[in-house]
Scaffold this motif. Sequence first.
Motif, PDB file in Angstrom:
ATOM      1  N   LEU A   1       0.879  -1.156   0.000  1.00 47.33           N
ATOM      2  CA  LEU A   1       0.000   0.000   0.000  1.00 47.33           C
ATOM      3  C   LEU A   1       0.920   1.209   0.000  1.00 47.33           C
ATOM      4  O   LEU A   1       1.725   1.383   0.930  1.00 47.33           O
ATOM      5  N   ASN A   2       0.855   2.020  -1.051  1.00 47.43           N
ATOM      6  CA  ASN A   2       1.710   3.189  -1.200  1.00 47.43           C
ATOM      7  C   ASN A   2       0.866   4.441  -1.092  1.00 47.43           C
ATOM      8  O   ASN A   2      -0.123   4.588  -1.809  1.00 47.43           O
ATOM      9  N   LYS A   3       1.259   5.364  -0.202  1.00 47.46           N
ATOM     10  CA  LYS A   3       0.534   6.625  -0.028  1.00 47.46           C
ATOM     11  C   LYS A   3       1.479   7.776  -0.331  1.00 47.46           C
ATOM     12  O   LYS A   3       2.541   7.896   0.277  1.00 47.46           O
ATOM     13  N   SER A   4       1.084   8.614  -1.292  1.00 46.05           N
ATOM     14  CA  SER A   4       1.838   9.815  -1.633  1.00 46.05           C
ATOM     15  C   SER A   4       0.837  10.940  -1.844  1.00 46.05           C
ATOM     16  O   SER A   4      -0.370  10.734  -1.772  1.00 46.05           O
TER      17      SER A   4
ATOM     18  N   LEU B   1      -1.286  -1.445  16.142  1.00 46.52           N
ATOM     19  CA  LEU B   1      -0.413  -1.845  15.041  1.00 46.52           C
ATOM     20  C   LEU B   1       0.606  -2.821  15.580  1.00 46.52           C
ATOM     21  O   LEU B   1       1.098  -2.665  16.698  1.00 46.52           O
ATOM     22  N   SER B   2       0.946  -3.828  14.789  1.00 48.17           N
ATOM     23  CA  SER B   2       1.964  -4.787  15.195  1.00 48.17           C
ATOM     24  C   SER B   2       3.136  -4.793  14.208  1.00 48.17           C
ATOM     25  O   SER B   2       3.951  -5.702  14.214  1.00 48.17           O
ATOM     26  N   ASN B   3       3.208  -3.784  13.389  1.00 41.79           N
ATOM     27  CA  ASN B   3       4.189  -3.717  12.308  1.00 41.79           C
ATOM     28  C   ASN B   3       5.560  -3.277  12.801  1.00 41.79           C
ATOM     29  O   ASN B   3       5.673  -2.517  13.747  1.00 41.79           O
ATOM     30  N   ALA B   4       6.580  -3.699  12.073  1.00 48.90           N
ATOM     31  CA  ALA B   4       7.902  -3.089  12.221  1.00 48.90           C
ATOM     32  C   ALA B   4       7.817  -1.727  11.568  1.00 48.90           C
ATOM     33  O   ALA B   4       7.191  -1.565  10.517  1.00 48.90           O
ATOM     34  N   MET B   5       8.401  -0.712  12.200  1.00 49.24           N
ATOM     35  CA  MET B   5       8.342   0.659  11.689  1.00 49.24           C
ATOM     36  C   MET B   5       9.723   1.130  11.298  1.00 49.24           C
ATOM     37  O   MET B   5      10.691   0.915  12.017  1.00 49.24           O
TER      38      MET B   5
ATOM     39  N   GLY C   1       1.621  -7.429   3.088  1.00 43.36           N
ATOM     40  CA  GLY C   1       2.481  -6.513   2.341  1.00 43.36           C
ATOM     41  C   GLY C   1       2.987  -5.369   3.195  1.00 43.36           C
ATOM     42  O   GLY C   1       2.681  -5.256   4.380  1.00 43.36           O
ATOM     43  N   ASN C   2       3.750  -4.492   2.572  1.00 44.67           N
ATOM     44  CA  ASN C   2       4.321  -3.336   3.256  1.00 44.67           C
ATOM     45  C   ASN C   2       3.466  -2.108   3.016  1.00 44.67           C
ATOM     46  O   ASN C   2       2.720  -2.021   2.041  1.00 44.67           O
ATOM     47  N   VAL C   3       3.598  -1.133   3.912  1.00 45.15           N
ATOM     48  CA  VAL C   3       2.946   0.161   3.768  1.00 45.15           C
ATOM     49  C   VAL C   3       4.050   1.194   3.615  1.00 45.15           C
ATOM     50  O   VAL C   3       4.947   1.282   4.464  1.00 45.15           O
ATOM     51  N   ASN C   4       3.996   1.964   2.527  1.00 43.64           N
ATOM     52  CA  ASN C   4       5.001   2.986   2.242  1.00 43.64           C
ATOM     53  C   ASN C   4       4.305   4.333   2.206  1.00 43.64           C
ATOM     54  O   ASN C   4       3.481   4.592   1.331  1.00 43.64           O
ATOM     55  N   LEU C   5       4.635   5.192   3.163  1.00 41.48           N
ATOM     56  CA  LEU C   5       4.003   6.497   3.305  1.00 41.48           C
ATOM     57  C   LEU C   5       5.057   7.569   3.067  1.00 41.48           C
ATOM     58  O   LEU C   5       5.939   7.773   3.897  1.00 41.48           O
TER      59      LEU C   5
ATOM     60  N   GLY D   1       3.105  -6.452   7.618  1.00 40.27           N
ATOM     61  CA  GLY D   1       4.336  -6.045   6.937  1.00 40.27           C
ATOM     62  C   GLY D   1       4.972  -4.831   7.594  1.00 40.27           C
ATOM     63  O   GLY D   1       4.483  -4.307   8.592  1.00 40.27           O
ATOM     64  N   THR D   2       6.045  -4.359   7.006  1.00 38.96           N
ATOM     65  CA  THR D   2       6.765  -3.195   7.515  1.00 38.96           C
ATOM     66  C   THR D   2       6.077  -1.907   7.073  1.00 38.96           C
ATOM     67  O   THR D   2       5.620  -1.793   5.941  1.00 38.96           O
ATOM     68  N   VAL D   3       6.008  -0.945   7.987  1.00 43.36           N
ATOM     69  CA  VAL D   3       5.498   0.390   7.676  1.00 43.36           C
ATOM     70  C   VAL D   3       6.698   1.327   7.588  1.00 43.36           C
ATOM     71  O   VAL D   3       7.473   1.439   8.537  1.00 43.36           O
ATOM     72  N   THR D   4       6.846   1.993   6.448  1.00 41.31           N
ATOM     73  CA  THR D   4       7.948   2.931   6.234  1.00 41.31           C
ATOM     74  C   THR D   4       7.379   4.319   6.013  1.00 41.31           C
ATOM     75  O   THR D   4       6.567   4.517   5.110  1.00 41.31           O
TER      76      THR D   4
END
Length: 92
Positions: free
Chosen positions: A28-31, A87-91, A47-51, A69-72
């Motif tokens: 999931l990509n947020k821009s 949230l249980s994600n790696a940040m 999947g990963n979340v890319n913000l 997944g990882t949240v970046t």
Amino acid sequence: MGTGDLTVSGSAESAYSGSFTGAAGSALNKSGTGKLTLTGSSGSFAGNVNLSAGIINVSGPAANMLGTGTVTVTGTGNLEVQGGATLSNAMT
């Protein structure tokens, strides 16, 4: 999403109250400057979340709101967690 990506961009506010799924390797990509509000649990999203810009707001009493997944968060991105959401994600 399967193994694909979902990209949310632009300056408008949008909201999604359901859950989303995706395998590892999806994202999931947020821009853009807009705000994306998520209120459903997406615990089966691997999947990963890319913000990179704008806001992702997770709100509600649900667990694993952004999957496993990882949240970046980079650039001008902001992550808001409200209303008992967990949230249980790696940040990064």
